[in-house]
Motif scaffolding. Structure first.
Motif, short mmCIF file in Angstrom:
data_model
loop_
_atom_site.label_atom_id
_atom_site.label_comp_id
_atom_site.label_asym_id
_atom_site.label_seq_id
_atom_site.Cartn_x
_atom_site.Cartn_y
_atom_site.Cartn_z
N GLY A 236 44.03 46.61 44.13
CA GLY A 236 43.06 45.65 44.60
C GLY A 236 42.54 44.74 43.51
N VAL A 237 41.85 43.70 43.95
CA VAL A 237 41.18 42.78 43.04
C VAL A 237 39.74 42.69 43.50
N ILE A 238 38.81 43.04 42.61
CA ILE A 238 37.40 43.03 42.97
C ILE A 238 36.75 41.81 42.34
N VAL A 239 36.12 40.98 43.16
CA VAL A 239 35.49 39.76 42.68
C VAL A 239 34.05 39.71 43.20
N ASP A 240 33.28 38.77 42.70
CA ASP A 240 31.88 38.70 43.14
C ASP A 240 31.62 37.48 44.01
N MET A 259 38.67 42.43 47.32
CA MET A 259 37.38 43.01 47.67
C MET A 259 36.28 42.13 47.07
N VAL A 260 35.39 41.63 47.94
CA VAL A 260 34.33 40.75 47.47
C VAL A 260 33.03 41.53 47.39
N ALA A 261 32.49 41.64 46.20
CA ALA A 261 31.26 42.41 45.99
C ALA A 261 30.05 41.49 46.22
N SER A 262 28.95 42.08 46.61
CA SER A 262 27.72 41.33 46.72
C SER A 262 26.55 42.26 46.39
#
Lengths: 262, 262
Positions: A236-240, A259-262
């Motif tokens: 995966g690739v986790i970004v904000d 995966m978009v973090a918030s």
DNA sequence: ATCGATGTTGCAATATGTGGCAGTGAACGT
DNA sequence: ACGTTCACTGCCACATATTGCAACATCGAT
């Protein structure tokens, strides 16, 4: 029936103080809200604790919490301030992927440092990293075994690199790896500044059972020259922040989950 | 381990004291309420128990219960403040022994960290260390190549140790090594806390062209059990205060030069 | 400049500490 | 056998410490 490891619902004041100082030693700073939640006491109580410790000269109070006095760490600490919110969010998502007993590899970089910060409450992990600040941070967290990969130190990254580091890395069996990167390319790959960096990250993908890239949104606007081998095998690739739709699509097409973090 | 998880209908005082101390050893602190519940006695009784144990110096009473006396060594950042003047003086003398182009080994510890601090103005050196703070400090000094020896991190020392570290160490050709130690023994040798530490330092003496021990005066009053192999082959012992005359003599008789920094 | 989060302060409620006193039971001497 | 002593304990009343709440002041980010 269990008078043990996890703190009792109501901890004695000295116990709180001890824990607060421990956290400060590990994280460098603590927030009132976080501590109040952890100890299940009111914010005022925490503030009074901090006041006491502050009077004893053991910490400095800042708005929202407290921070440790430091001889100050140079260079990299500046970069890690950039987009600190986004990085912290990425860190939380990343830490959520970790299970007890895992062997975790953490790449060097400010975003992976944020992941490390989010991990300090986890227990029973084996950490493997070439990053000096990450090793220093996590070695004080209870229940963590930290393996530092040796090698020549790159001052910009504050991390070991080179042949020694590669060799040491390949000795490990890694459950989950978190890697940084130079940029998110328009065709949905993570790319790197240097040949050595790209090569090393490609190897880690091959070595780890699962690999996640962590990239804060400041990397979206950049372009770097080196493709990272094996990228399509990353988990995966986790970004904000959501990247452009076509880039998101391109990533998905290659394999890794976005995966978009918030 | 615990034949007594079921509540003892009424435990005798010595039995309670034993259990209280056991819990303190495990948890670091105990609360009156918790103990009263466990033993099914009144809070006053528990308080009287604690008072007794406190008078015997076996614990400290705090509001709500009791806490163990500082079991944990103060954090490294604090230890490095102790006798900072003396350590800085030692650092200056040590740095004065270094010439351009040398390969320098720095042991872990607060005194060697002071040596590193005194070295930041030097140029064109290759540093070899297992200490995280030393590597972090010196990697930003211009003209220094820093090699970090990898291995499992010892949180107390903030340094790599173990088999990996030993192996990495033995790859280097070292011109000058600065080692710490646990104590200066009455018969003029440097001794250590642990077998592993003594062994590792002994090996470094054999490896380096010249080896200097750096010991601040707080180590004079201590006694530690392990002799360091090859001590007589060390080039010198740098201290910040004159030790007793007979100890100074004993050191000289063995070989190493005694250097008093000021 | 505004709004939400954070810090401060006084106060009341609760928890904890202290000292006195009495009950219990074992050990002991008579 | 009986009473006494003594250590230990629980209960009570009162002193002190800690904590949470609520109202208000400040800070900081949009």
């Amino acid at each position: 029936m269990s008078p043990d490891s996890s703190l009792p619902a109501r901890a004695l004041a000295p116990r709180r103080h001890e824990e607060i100082l421990r956290r400060l030693g590990v994280q460098g700073s603590v927030s009132v809200a976080e501590l109040a939640g952890f100890f299940d006491v009111s914010r005022e109580t925490i503030r009074r604790d901090l006041k006491l410790l502050s009077d004893k000269g053991q910490l400095g109070i800042v708005h929202g919490g407290a921070a440790r006095f430091e001889p100050s760490e140079p260079a990299m600490s500046l970069r890690s301030q950039e987009n600190a919110r986004g990085k912290a969010a990425i860190g939380r998502v990343a830490a959520g992927l970790i299970r007890n007993g895992m062997v975790v590899f953490l790449d060097s970089g400010t975003t992976t440092l944020a992941v490390a910060q989010a991990m300090t409450d986890l227990r029973d992990l084996t950490i493997c990293t070439a990053s000096l600040p990450i090793a220093l941070l996590l070695c004080h967290a209870p229940g963590m075994r930290v393996h530092m990969l040796g090698g020549e130190i790159d001052p910009g990254e504050e991390a070991a690199s080179g042949i020694d580091m590669l060799e040491a890395m390949s000795r490990f069996r890694v459950d989950i790896a978190f890697l940084g990167g130079g940029a998110l390319s328009p065709d949905g790959e993570v790319t790197d500044f240097t040949r050595a960096g790209a090569e090393q990250r490609g190897r880690m993908i091959a070595l780890a059972a699962k690999t996640y890239f962590v990239l804060d949104s400041s990397k979206f606007a950049k372009l770097t020259p080196l493709r990272i081998p094996n990228f399509e095998r990353a988990a995966g690739v986790i970004v904000d922040a959501k990247p452009q739709a076509d880039i998101a699509e391109a990533i998905a097409r290659k394999g890794p989950e976005l995966m978009v973090a918030s």
